[in-house]
Design a protein around this motif. Structure first.
Motif, PDB file in Angstrom:
ATOM      1  N   UNK A   1       6.926  75.013  48.767  1.00 50.43           N
ATOM      2  CA  UNK A   1       7.514  73.982  49.877  1.00 50.43           C
ATOM      3  C   UNK A   1       7.913  72.799  49.159  1.00 50.43           C
ATOM      4  N   UNK A   2       9.142  72.020  49.725  1.00 52.55           N
ATOM      5  CA  UNK A   2       9.920  71.174  48.913  1.00 52.55           C
ATOM      6  C   UNK A   2       9.299  70.111  48.370  1.00 52.55           C
ATOM      7  N   UNK A   3       8.138  69.526  49.120  1.00 51.90           N
ATOM      8  CA  UNK A   3       7.432  68.571  48.656  1.00 51.90           C
ATOM      9  C   UNK A   3       6.761  68.883  47.192  1.00 51.90           C
ATOM     10  N   UNK A   4       6.139  69.759  47.166  1.00 47.10           N
ATOM     11  CA  UNK A   4       5.628  70.597  45.856  1.00 47.10           C
ATOM     12  C   UNK A   4       6.605  70.561  44.855  1.00 47.10           C
ATOM     13  N   UNK A   5       7.661  71.093  45.379  1.00 48.13           N
ATOM     14  CA  UNK A   5       8.789  71.608  44.183  1.00 48.13           C
ATOM     15  C   UNK A   5       9.116  69.890  43.643  1.00 48.13           C
ATOM     16  N   UNK A   6       9.363  68.972  44.322  1.00 47.79           N
ATOM     17  CA  UNK A   6       9.694  67.820  44.086  1.00 47.79           C
ATOM     18  C   UNK A   6       8.635  67.040  43.063  1.00 47.79           C
ATOM     19  N   UNK A   7       7.410  67.350  43.293  1.00 46.46           N
ATOM     20  CA  UNK A   7       6.344  66.780  42.809  1.00 46.46           C
ATOM     21  C   UNK A   7       6.220  67.380  41.129  1.00 46.46           C
ATOM     22  N   UNK A   8       6.354  68.624  41.221  1.00 47.98           N
ATOM     23  CA  UNK A   8       6.521  69.388  39.837  1.00 47.98           C
ATOM     24  C   UNK A   8       7.808  69.049  39.119  1.00 47.98           C
TER      25      UNK A   8
END
Length: 55
Positions: free
Chosen positions: A29-36
């Motif tokens: 998911x995009x929000x998890x990728x951005x967090x990482x």
């Protein structure tokens, strides 16, 4: 869920930097990728900035 809309070259570099399999990265998911990515940027920033001694 759609795969991320990033180039193959970017996906490979991100997978290597985040130490995750390419297939997992593309379906993350995009929000998890951005967090990482933010966590990775903080780690790189702290590694680059030398600790100045206090006077």
């Amino acid at each position: 869920m759609r795969p991320l809309q990033i180039s193959a070259e970017t996906a490979v570099k991100l997978a290597e930097a985040l130490d995750v399999p390419l297939e997992r990265l593309m379906h993350m998911p995009q929000h998890i990728l951005l967090q990482k990515m933010m966590e990775l940027a903080k780690q790189e920033e702290s590694a680059e900035s030398p600790v100045e001694p206090k006077e």
